[in-house]
Design a protein around this motif. Structure first.
Motif, short mmCIF file in Angstrom:
data_model
loop_
_atom_site.label_atom_id
_atom_site.label_comp_id
_atom_site.label_asym_id
_atom_site.label_seq_id
_atom_site.Cartn_x
_atom_site.Cartn_y
_atom_site.Cartn_z
N CYS A 15 -10.45 17.78 9.40
CA CYS A 15 -11.48 17.66 10.43
C CYS A 15 -12.16 16.30 10.33
O CYS A 15 -12.49 15.84 9.23
CB CYS A 15 -12.51 18.78 10.26
N GLU A 17 -14.73 15.71 12.70
CA GLU A 17 -15.91 15.95 13.55
C GLU A 17 -17.21 15.39 12.97
O GLU A 17 -18.05 14.88 13.69
CB GLU A 17 -16.08 17.45 13.81
N HIS A 24 -22.04 18.92 12.73
CA HIS A 24 -20.84 19.75 12.95
C HIS A 24 -20.86 20.98 12.05
O HIS A 24 -20.97 20.88 10.83
CB HIS A 24 -19.59 18.91 12.67
N CYS A 29 -14.69 26.07 12.35
CA CYS A 29 -13.60 25.12 12.52
C CYS A 29 -12.53 25.41 11.47
O CYS A 29 -12.82 25.58 10.28
CB CYS A 29 -14.16 23.70 12.37
N HIS A 33 -12.19 20.53 5.50
CA HIS A 33 -13.37 19.65 5.52
C HIS A 33 -13.55 18.96 4.17
O HIS A 33 -12.89 19.31 3.21
CB HIS A 33 -14.62 20.46 5.89
ZN ZN Z 1 -14.47 20.84 11.44
#
Ligand code: ZN
Ligand code: ZN
Lengths: 171, 171
Positions: A15, A17, A24, A29, A33
């Motif tokens: 990710c 984001e 975020h 999600c 991460h």
């Molecule tokens: Zn994410």
């Protein structure tokens, strides 16, 4: 110390984001991460621009790179994009979206390929390599991106960007 | 001093015969002589190899670059060529000629593009950029080649070459 770094692709998928919205909410999600990848490092490097970003790329369709450029534009960073004329017509090309967003875009003239894949951040940091700004390049291909502040390497690219910009089509 | 140099293409067209045969009799040749071009500098850089040359390029069809590699091979320089699998089948590809000449060639495995365009001379000098080793890239396209001895830039490419070489197809 002069910054010198090399990134290799394909990048791990993770990710990115948090680079765009610090708030975020990662619980919703499914991507990994807190993983630094070649792509997140590349994005970070581009997002570090505070005054200018000159981009000279054959192909520009990657949505995250597009978002990064747009974010910089909205922060007041002066963006110039030089693209290959033929490539701008390809489906998925973000060249027209960039222009629609008010970013200054020019296309190479004549029938030859504008095959470069480089960018210069704040007239100081060079990002160059084999990587086009596409999703395939980032996620599938074996590619390299070299990042350097070494003036002997950065200055020729600044000069060449200026030369190409001046002889390109603003239309 | 660390060598750092950037070459831009398309190159001017000039005779490069003298790089291969010092006795080249230029009176019978219609190309310009005694002109240093981006391409002659690139060839000179490759021909400077004394012990090893590791090449990792998507496309290799340029006959002068082929001659340079062959000349080094004949001098006893250890050559390794890593190429894209799909590209080797394209007309004009010199990958099979290299192998036929006794040069060690491997191809990327899997369905992803091996999109690199770099070479490492004597484990010391990096040549990298947007330029494929084709005639079009040299004579027509807008391209860049970056040449550096900076260890922070060269070492990652040496490591990546080793990694790719080990997981490539020797067949
Ligand atoms: Zn994410
Ligand atoms: Zn000649």
């Amino acid at each position: 110390r002069t910054r010198n770094e090399v990134l290799f692709f394909p990048s791990e998928v993770a990710c990115v984001e948090h680079l765009f919205s610090p708030s975020h909410y990662s619980s919703f999600c499914s991507f990994p991460h807190s993983v630094e990848t070649s792509f997140s490092r590349l994005l970070r490097c581009i997002l570090s621009a505070t005054s200018s970003l000159d981009i000279c790329v054959f192909a520009f369709s990657n949505m995250d790179l597009y978002r990064a450029v747009l974010a910089l534009h909205n922060r007041g960073v002066i963006i110039r994009v030089l693209a290959d004329k033929d490539y701008t017509a390809i489906p998925g090309s973000q060249i027209w979206s960039l222009r629609y967003s008010g970013i200054c875009v020019r296309c190479g003239v004549g029938s030859v390929y504008m095959h470069h894949k480089f960018a210069v951040v704040d007239h100081r940091l060079l990002i160059t390599g084999s990587l086009n700004w596409t999703l395939t390049a980032v996620q599938s291909n074996m590619e390299n991106v070299l990042i350097t502040e070494e003036p002997e390497l950065v200055q020729p690219f600044i000069k060449e960007f200026h030369r190409l910009w001046e002889c390109s089509d603003p239309a």
